[in-house]
Design a protein around this motif. Sequence first.
Motif, short mmCIF file in Angstrom:
data_model
loop_
_atom_site.label_atom_id
_atom_site.label_comp_id
_atom_site.label_asym_id
_atom_site.label_seq_id
_atom_site.Cartn_x
_atom_site.Cartn_y
_atom_site.Cartn_z
N ALA A 98 6.52 -11.78 13.52
CA ALA A 98 5.15 -11.56 14.79
C ALA A 98 3.78 -10.62 15.11
CB ALA A 98 5.94 -12.21 15.59
N TRP A 99 3.03 -11.06 15.00
CA TRP A 99 2.23 -9.65 15.21
C TRP A 99 1.47 -11.25 16.08
CZ3 TRP A 99 0.59 -4.91 13.24
CH2 TRP A 99 1.52 -4.97 11.93
N CYS A 100 0.85 -10.01 17.23
CA CYS A 100 -0.68 -10.11 17.86
C CYS A 100 -1.91 -10.03 16.92
CB CYS A 100 -0.23 -9.95 19.61
SG CYS A 100 -0.54 -8.13 19.48
N GLN A 112 -1.12 2.24 18.28
CA GLN A 112 -0.72 2.51 19.55
C GLN A 112 0.62 2.76 19.67
OE1 GLN A 112 -3.35 2.77 21.97
NE2 GLN A 112 -4.57 2.26 21.00
N PRO A 113 1.26 3.67 20.81
CA PRO A 113 2.58 3.97 20.67
C PRO A 113 3.26 3.21 21.87
CG PRO A 113 1.44 5.38 22.97
CD PRO A 113 0.18 4.90 21.66
N HIS A 114 3.07 1.85 22.32
CA HIS A 114 3.25 1.05 23.65
C HIS A 114 4.37 1.09 24.60
CE1 HIS A 114 1.11 -2.49 20.63
NE2 HIS A 114 1.61 -1.42 19.48
N ALA A 115 4.08 2.56 24.75
CA ALA A 115 5.15 3.24 25.35
C ALA A 115 5.39 2.20 26.65
CB ALA A 115 3.98 4.14 26.63
N LYS A 116 4.35 1.21 27.30
CA LYS A 116 4.77 0.62 28.56
C LYS A 116 5.70 -0.50 28.13
CE LYS A 116 1.65 0.16 31.31
NZ LYS A 116 0.42 -0.73 32.58
N GLY A 117 6.20 -0.64 26.58
CA GLY A 117 7.00 -2.01 26.01
C GLY A 117 8.24 -1.24 25.46
N ASP A 118 8.62 0.07 25.56
CA ASP A 118 10.09 0.22 24.96
C ASP A 118 9.26 0.95 23.61
OD1 ASP A 118 11.25 1.27 27.10
OD2 ASP A 118 12.11 -0.27 27.19
N GLY A 119 8.24 1.03 22.89
CA GLY A 119 7.69 1.22 21.11
C GLY A 119 7.23 -0.54 20.86
N ARG A 120 7.36 -1.01 22.62
CA ARG A 120 7.09 -2.10 21.03
C ARG A 120 5.42 -2.83 22.09
NH1 ARG A 120 10.91 -7.10 19.72
NH2 ARG A 120 10.17 -8.72 19.32
N GLN A 124 6.10 -7.73 17.54
CA GLN A 124 7.12 -7.24 16.80
C GLN A 124 6.02 -5.39 16.42
OE1 GLN A 124 8.28 -10.05 14.23
NE2 GLN A 124 11.05 -9.36 14.84
N CYS A 125 4.91 -5.65 16.90
CA CYS A 125 4.27 -3.96 16.20
C CYS A 125 5.28 -2.75 17.14
CB CYS A 125 2.98 -4.25 16.64
SG CYS A 125 1.99 -2.55 16.07
N SER A 126 5.66 -2.21 16.18
CA SER A 126 6.59 -0.75 16.94
C SER A 126 5.56 0.49 16.84
CB SER A 126 7.54 -0.62 16.67
OG SER A 126 7.66 -0.54 15.29
N GLY A 127 3.95 0.62 16.47
CA GLY A 127 3.34 1.86 16.48
C GLY A 127 2.09 1.59 15.14
N GLU A 128 2.72 0.90 14.47
CA GLU A 128 1.18 0.36 13.12
C GLU A 128 0.10 -0.21 13.67
OE1 GLU A 128 5.16 -1.50 12.45
OE2 GLU A 128 4.22 -1.58 14.26
N CYS A 129 -0.58 -0.57 14.67
CA CYS A 129 -1.45 -0.27 14.97
C CYS A 129 -2.14 0.81 15.60
CB CYS A 129 -2.08 -1.33 16.33
SG CYS A 129 -0.71 -0.42 18.00
#
Length: 111
Positions: free
Chosen positions: A81-83, A31-39, A24-29
């Motif tokens: 949930a976090w990786c 990373q913008p997670h661009a491939k996952g639509d921000g997640r 459920q990370c949406s950029g707190e790490c």
Amino acid sequence: MKSQPIVGAAVFTAVMEAAGYRCQCSGECGQPHAKGDGRCQHEHDHYTSKHGRLVRLMAAPVDPLATDVEAARLTASELRAWCPDCHTAAARLARKRQPAAPMDQCGLFDL
């Protein structure tokens, strides 16, 4: 789902089901997670890439700097949930953003 912890399995399952077994990370790490639509795209019990490692998500507090004692008191609705990669990077960023504690210089040269 192939793997789950023995202790706290009900809480873990509730968190994973709410998250769709996806980090459920949406950029707190950081990373913008661009491939996952921000997640983050990491899913529980899936591989990170063709030659990658198996991802085991964890149910952890929204605040990555929460202590183990604080985390143990939270309910499933207060966890996410976090990786491991996102959780570690989010904690590192949160520590950097904390204001520096004032240095207490008492003792050595006090007269």
